[in-house]
Write an enzyme that holds these catalytic residues in place. Structure first.
Site, PDB file in Angstrom:
ATOM      1  N   HIS A 150      52.136  64.481  28.413  1.00  0.00           N
ATOM      2  CA  HIS A 150      50.678  64.463  28.453  1.00  0.00           C
ATOM      3  C   HIS A 150      50.174  64.431  29.897  1.00  0.00           C
ATOM      4  O   HIS A 150      50.363  63.434  30.602  1.00  0.00           O
ATOM      5  CB  HIS A 150      50.202  63.230  27.658  1.00  0.00           C
ATOM      6  N   ASN A 204      44.910  57.532  26.489  1.00  0.00           N
ATOM      7  CA  ASN A 204      43.729  57.984  25.734  1.00  0.00           C
ATOM      8  C   ASN A 204      43.251  56.953  24.715  1.00  0.00           C
ATOM      9  O   ASN A 204      42.086  56.944  24.342  1.00  0.00           O
ATOM     10  CB  ASN A 204      44.014  59.313  25.028  1.00  0.00           C
ATOM     11  N   SER A 213      46.877  65.478  23.236  1.00  0.00           N
ATOM     12  CA  SER A 213      46.184  64.275  23.703  1.00  0.00           C
ATOM     13  C   SER A 213      46.319  63.134  22.714  1.00  0.00           C
ATOM     14  O   SER A 213      46.005  61.992  23.038  1.00  0.00           O
ATOM     15  CB  SER A 213      44.683  64.557  23.841  1.00  0.00           C
ATOM     16  N   GLU A 256      52.151  61.225  31.117  1.00  0.00           N
ATOM     17  CA  GLU A 256      52.544  60.225  30.108  1.00  0.00           C
ATOM     18  C   GLU A 256      53.605  60.883  29.227  1.00  0.00           C
ATOM     19  O   GLU A 256      53.355  61.945  28.653  1.00  0.00           O
ATOM     20  CB  GLU A 256      51.288  59.865  29.298  1.00  0.00           C
TER      21      GLU A 256
HETATM   22  N1  3HC Z   1      42.560  71.911  42.095  1.00  0.00           N
HETATM   23  C1  3HC Z   1      42.866  71.471  43.324  1.00  0.00           C
HETATM   24  N2  3HC Z   1      42.186  70.489  43.959  1.00  0.00           N
HETATM   25  C2  3HC Z   1      41.148  69.930  43.300  1.00  0.00           C
HETATM   26  C3  3HC Z   1      40.774  70.329  42.003  1.00  0.00           C
HETATM   27  C4  3HC Z   1      41.528  71.363  41.388  1.00  0.00           C
HETATM   28  N3  3HC Z   1      41.284  71.811  40.144  1.00  0.00           N
HETATM   29  N4  3HC Z   1      39.713  69.575  41.606  1.00  0.00           N
HETATM   30  C5  3HC Z   1      39.443  68.737  42.619  1.00  0.00           C
HETATM   31  N5  3HC Z   1      40.306  68.946  43.634  1.00  0.00           N
HETATM   32  C6  3HC Z   1      40.386  68.212  44.893  1.00  0.00           C
HETATM   33  C7  3HC Z   1      39.268  68.588  45.835  1.00  0.00           C
HETATM   34  O1  3HC Z   1      39.609  69.706  46.608  1.00  0.00           O
HETATM   35  C8  3HC Z   1      39.132  67.325  46.688  1.00  0.00           C
HETATM   36  O2  3HC Z   1      40.145  67.272  47.671  1.00  0.00           O
HETATM   37  P1  3HC Z   1      39.955  66.419  49.030  1.00  0.00           P
HETATM   38  O3  3HC Z   1      39.544  65.036  48.654  1.00  0.00           O
HETATM   39  O4  3HC Z   1      41.304  66.474  49.687  1.00  0.00           O
HETATM   40  O5  3HC Z   1      38.874  67.165  49.757  1.00  0.00           O
HETATM   41  C9  3HC Z   1      39.450  66.213  45.707  1.00  0.00           C
HETATM   42  O6  3HC Z   1      40.181  66.813  44.620  1.00  0.00           O
HETATM   43  C10 3HC Z   1      38.192  65.577  45.210  1.00  0.00           C
HETATM   44  O7  3HC Z   1      37.373  66.594  44.616  1.00  0.00           O
HETATM   45  P2  3HC Z   1      35.798  66.702  44.808  1.00  0.00           P
HETATM   46  O8  3HC Z   1      35.403  66.194  46.156  1.00  0.00           O
HETATM   47  O9  3HC Z   1      35.394  68.083  44.417  1.00  0.00           O
HETATM   48  O10 3HC Z   1      35.155  65.789  43.681  1.00  0.00           O
HETATM   49  P3  3HC Z   1      35.439  64.277  43.346  1.00  0.00           P
HETATM   50  O11 3HC Z   1      35.505  63.425  44.554  1.00  0.00           O
HETATM   51  O12 3HC Z   1      34.472  63.914  42.259  1.00  0.00           O
HETATM   52  O13 3HC Z   1      36.900  64.261  42.708  1.00  0.00           O
HETATM   53  C11 3HC Z   1      38.114  64.242  40.705  1.00  0.00           C
HETATM   54  C12 3HC Z   1      37.208  65.038  41.606  1.00  0.00           C
HETATM   55  C13 3HC Z   1      39.474  64.049  41.377  1.00  0.00           C
HETATM   56  C14 3HC Z   1      38.269  65.052  39.434  1.00  0.00           C
HETATM   57  C15 3HC Z   1      37.469  62.851  40.454  1.00  0.00           C
HETATM   58  O14 3HC Z   1      36.154  63.040  40.029  1.00  0.00           O
HETATM   59  C16 3HC Z   1      38.209  62.051  39.430  1.00  0.00           C
HETATM   60  O15 3HC Z   1      39.227  61.449  39.704  1.00  0.00           O
HETATM   61  N6  3HC Z   1      37.687  62.018  38.207  1.00  0.00           N
HETATM   62  C17 3HC Z   1      38.312  61.354  37.088  1.00  0.00           C
HETATM   63  C18 3HC Z   1      39.334  62.284  36.492  1.00  0.00           C
HETATM   64  C19 3HC Z   1      39.999  61.674  35.315  1.00  0.00           C
HETATM   65  O16 3HC Z   1      39.812  60.538  34.915  1.00  0.00           O
HETATM   66  N7  3HC Z   1      40.841  62.481  34.672  1.00  0.00           N
HETATM   67  C20 3HC Z   1      41.539  62.092  33.469  1.00  0.00           C
HETATM   68  C21 3HC Z   1      40.865  62.687  32.303  1.00  0.00           C
HETATM   69  S1  3HC Z   1      41.647  62.226  30.796  1.00  0.00           S
HETATM   70  C22 3HC Z   1      42.679  63.478  30.464  1.00  0.00           C
HETATM   71  O17 3HC Z   1      42.740  64.469  31.146  1.00  0.00           O
HETATM   72  C23 3HC Z   1      43.538  63.306  29.262  1.00  0.00           C
HETATM   73  C24 3HC Z   1      43.128  64.196  28.134  1.00  0.00           C
HETATM   74  O18 3HC Z   1      44.104  64.129  27.142  1.00  0.00           O
HETATM   75  C25 3HC Z   1      41.789  63.840  27.530  1.00  0.00           C
END
Ligand code: 3HC
Length: 283
Positions: free
Chosen positions: A140, A190, A119, A152
């Protein structure tokens, strides 16, 4: 470069997601971790992620079996020997990653590309731990990997053009979009995201608003899909602290100091979703 077999090292949240999406695009995946328990959890977590897709109708039972058939799990790093690409996705700790990368480098063939899902750690430094720094790149991914469209790509000083091209082709093969960033602590995404989350922890710590209101504010006021504290819980508070430490130690700028509350939560073992408790509680 023809990639048929992908090695994924580290069966944590990110490793699981990476292994899953590779298997979903027909690649053979060998997942390696020193812990049998972590590999068992990986198998369960990939299974339940595939079940979500099954419920949505985007995958059927035979598709699920096919994906599972492309995945192998092992505690023996030597099983990486046939991998065309190895993606290291171990805990965000430099000494650990350097040791793992040296091991991988000693096992895989000379043409194999090694990538790190770090990260924030310097790709140039990680590349230098291998005997093939030109065939090393930062790759990433974002959590949850099966859902997030971005990868990334980060070139170290030594990364060759052909490695960059192979990485770009791989990213489109797994149906993701690549952006390129220069090697600098936290790269591009990040560098923006993690200080924002750290600031949300300062806002909480200073008692300016409750955790619920901070998150509601950013969801309703800025259209973020989830608030910064819920996102912190999703990413893992230990990972966030490690990234802030990399910023603070490298830039020597006080604007990157980790929020004391973030550090204290990590000390308490409140790591977010993976430990059942972070800024919020999870069943
Ligand atoms: N596997 C498969 N599908 C998944 C899943 C998984 N692990 N997690 C969620 N989903 C799917 C759900 O089935 C759902 O599908 P649908 O819309 O077709 O029904 C969809 O994603 C949305 O999930 P939920 O309804 O359960 O919940 P949310 O609407 O809150 O969405 C989320 C979940 C997509 C994670 C959303 O909250 C989101 O976009 N959050 C922000 C995530 C983000 O910013 N990530 C980046 C983090 S930074 C990083 O990772 C870098 C590191 O280096 C720090």
């Amino acid at each position: 470069m023809q990639i048929n077999t992908v090695g994924v090292v580290g069966a944590g949240t990110m490793g699981n997601g990476i292994a899953q999406i590779c298997a979903m695009t027909g690649l053979n995946v060998i997942m390696v971790d020193i812990s049998t328990a972590a590999l068992l959890r990986a198998e369960q977590s990939i299974g339940s992620s595939l079940d979500k897709l099954l419920r949505k109708g985007s995958l059927d039972e035979s598709g699920k079996r096919d994906v599972l058939g492309h995945l192998r799990y092992s505690t023996d790093k030597n099983e990486l020997v046939d991998a065309d690409l190895v993606i290291e996705a171990a805990t965000e700790a430099e000494s650990l990653k350097l040791a793992i990368l040296r091991d991988i480098d000693a096992i895989v063939g000379p043409k194999t590309v090694i990538a790190s899902n770090t990260s924030s750690i310097s790709i140039t430094k990680l590349a230098a731990a291998t005997t093939r720094p030109d065939r090393f790149i930062g790759m990433h991914f974002f959590n949850p990997v099966p859902v997030m469209a971005l990868v990334e790509l980060i070139r170290g000083l030594q990364t060759s053009d052909s490695t960059q091209t192979a990485a770009e082709e791989f990213v489109s093969r797994i149906h993701k979009t690549a952006i390129s960033a220069k090697n600098s602590p936290g790269f591009a995404v990040n560098r923006i995201l993690v200080p924002m989350i750290n600031e949300a922890v300062f806002v909480l710590q200073e008692g300016l608003a409750s955790a619920e209101h901070i998150d509601e504010g950013m969801r309703l006021g800025c259209n973020h899909p989830i608030g910064p504290l819920a996102l912190a819980d999703l990413i893992g508070l230990d990972t966030l602290l490690a990234v802030m430490e990399v910023f603070y130690n490298n830039f020597k700028d006080s604007k990157y100091r980790p929020a004391p509350l973030l550090r204290e939560m990590v000390e308490a073992g409140y790591l977010g979703r993976k430990s059942g408790r972070g800024f919020f509680r999870y069943a």
